[in-house]
Write a protein that holds these residues in place. Sequence first.
Motif, PDB file in Angstrom:
ATOM      1  N   LEU A  45      -9.689   3.204  -4.716  1.00 12.97           N
ATOM      2  CA  LEU A  45      -9.060   2.102  -3.748  1.00 12.97           C
ATOM      3  C   LEU A  45     -10.467   1.174  -3.276  1.00 12.97           C
ATOM      4  CD1 LEU A  45      -7.408   0.643  -2.160  1.00 12.97           C
ATOM      5  CD2 LEU A  45      -7.201   2.488  -0.570  1.00 12.97           C
TER       6      LEU A  45
ATOM      7  N   LEU B 279       0.915  -1.164   0.067  1.00  8.92           N
ATOM      8  CA  LEU B 279      -0.022   0.124   0.086  1.00  8.92           C
ATOM      9  C   LEU B 279       0.941   1.289  -0.103  1.00  8.92           C
ATOM     10  CD1 LEU B 279      -2.893  -0.887   2.580  1.00  8.92           C
ATOM     11  CD2 LEU B 279      -3.000  -0.247   0.122  1.00  8.92           C
TER      12      LEU B 279
ATOM     13  N   TYR C 142     -13.582   2.443   6.178  1.00 12.42           N
ATOM     14  CA  TYR C 142     -12.390   2.038   5.607  1.00 12.42           C
ATOM     15  C   TYR C 142     -11.154   1.492   6.666  1.00 12.42           C
ATOM     16  CZ  TYR C 142     -11.676   6.793   7.776  1.00 12.42           C
ATOM     17  OH  TYR C 142     -11.657   7.753   8.740  1.00 12.42           O
TER      18      TYR C 142
ATOM     19  N   ASN D 184     -11.493  -2.527  -1.556  1.00 10.88           N
ATOM     20  CA  ASN D 184     -11.367  -3.564  -0.242  1.00 10.88           C
ATOM     21  C   ASN D 184     -12.428  -4.475  -0.238  1.00 10.88           C
ATOM     22  OD1 ASN D 184     -10.829  -3.461   3.082  1.00 10.88           O
ATOM     23  ND2 ASN D 184      -9.782  -5.131   1.535  1.00 10.88           N
TER      24      ASN D 184
ATOM     25  N   ASP E  71      -7.223  -3.827  -2.757  1.00 11.15           N
ATOM     26  CA  ASP E  71      -6.675  -4.580  -1.664  1.00 11.15           C
ATOM     27  C   ASP E  71      -7.534  -5.908  -1.238  1.00 11.15           C
ATOM     28  OD1 ASP E  71      -5.771  -5.318   0.793  1.00 11.15           O
ATOM     29  OD2 ASP E  71      -6.250  -3.427   1.990  1.00 11.15           O
TER      30      ASP E  71
ATOM     31  N   PHE F 292     -12.472   5.968  -1.778  1.00 18.34           N
ATOM     32  CA  PHE F 292     -12.438   4.844  -1.022  1.00 18.34           C
ATOM     33  C   PHE F 292     -13.817   5.077  -0.220  1.00 18.34           C
ATOM     34  CE2 PHE F 292      -9.210   7.150   1.113  1.00 18.34           C
ATOM     35  CZ  PHE F 292      -9.776   7.381   2.554  1.00 18.34           C
TER      36      PHE F 292
ATOM     37  N   TYR G  16      -5.656   3.655   5.080  1.00 22.29           N
ATOM     38  CA  TYR G  16      -6.092   4.361   3.583  1.00 22.29           C
ATOM     39  C   TYR G  16      -5.815   6.175   3.918  1.00 22.29           C
ATOM     40  CZ  TYR G  16      -7.765  -0.173   2.456  1.00 22.29           C
ATOM     41  OH  TYR G  16      -8.008  -1.433   1.972  1.00 22.29           O
TER      42      TYR G  16
ATOM     43  N   PRO H   9      -7.837  12.269   0.637  1.00 23.59           N
ATOM     44  CA  PRO H   9      -8.779  11.321   0.851  1.00 23.59           C
ATOM     45  C   PRO H   9     -10.159  11.719   0.442  1.00 23.59           C
ATOM     46  CG  PRO H   9      -7.521  11.653   2.849  1.00 23.59           C
ATOM     47  CD  PRO H   9      -7.398  12.866   1.806  1.00 23.59           C
TER      48      PRO H   9
END
Length: 375
Positions: free
Chosen positions: A162, A99, A119, A164, A196, A115, A123, A134
């Motif tokens: 991003l 990452l 989270y 996950n 991820d 994202f 991140y 962000p």
Amino acid sequence: MHPWIADRTTSFDSSGIRKVFDLAAKLKDPINLSIGQPDFDVPEVIQDATVDAIRSGKNAYSPTQGIAPLRERLLAEVRAKYPGQDRDVFISSGTSGGLVLSMLSMINPGDEVIFLDPYFVMYPALVRLCGGVPVKVNSYPDFRLDPAKIEAAITPKTKMILVNSPANPTGVTATEDDLRDVADLAAKHNVALLSDEIYSRFYYDGDFASPASHNPDTIVIDGFSKSHAMTGWRVGYVHGPPEIISTMLKIQQYSFVCSPQPAQWGALRAMEVSLDGHIDDYRRKRDFMVQQLSPHFELTSPGGAFYLFPKAPAGETGSAFVERAIQDGVLIIPGNIFSDQDSHFRISFAADDETLRRGAERLIKLAGDNSCSIC
């Protein structure tokens, strides 16, 4: 602030999870439902392979990209999974290292990274460390990866999306349709897509899906930390477009240097170890905790990982409920560590059955429900 400390370090705080761990060390025999790592030990055959590597002198630096046998094995697996794609792979110092290198390789000051909220704690900190911005997309109440919300968050400054799945802290898995749509969005807007996938093997309902199946430029991060209980060994891997991987390797040369060589030989052996028994066990643990807690807490059943993310009882913040739980000897994590909202809390069901039973009983009582079936 000390005059020597760099300004970039003030843009984020220390991990709140570590603060809970520090508190846990002060409690006597707590019911620990806080730790985000498997409760089984590294399989002995992996330990043996690592000890053999140490005793046979494989203790020096490895090549920055990782030992050849592990890279070749991983690359063969990646090419079989994504036929026709031009992808390269390297071994990182854990998925966290992957990452860090991803952000440093692709994020410029002012770039926006999208994202979901909630989270993984790392991140926003990593985005800010690189000077990025962000952009958190609210996924409450069901924590779904909603392509429409992602598209609405895209601006001319967006550099990366991003994703996950399965997710930390919710355990929610994205559907293949939603992943496909987000993959298409990234391609349409010429935005990097970083996936991820550290919990990819902890998948309980159906088959695991990756956006890389739909967007060949997806950068994927995975590793052995969670699947094989190798959290302290620091062996992750990243695969994606060769030019991106080459850039990440350039930075790894001047930072992590390489993943620990003996652990890489253990990871090579780990690729031959079946995890089916452990996955079945965690599916059973998931089912037990959902069955016990869902009548008393608002929660979404997780499709993967080993987390639940219930909502605190009505009229109470997540952090206030966690404080009461810790006072009663139950270690859980407040949801505002992972979110801009303070309404939920995280449970890890990576624990033995008795700990889960005791933890569920205490949490139900703390919720003020005296109809607990296991109390």
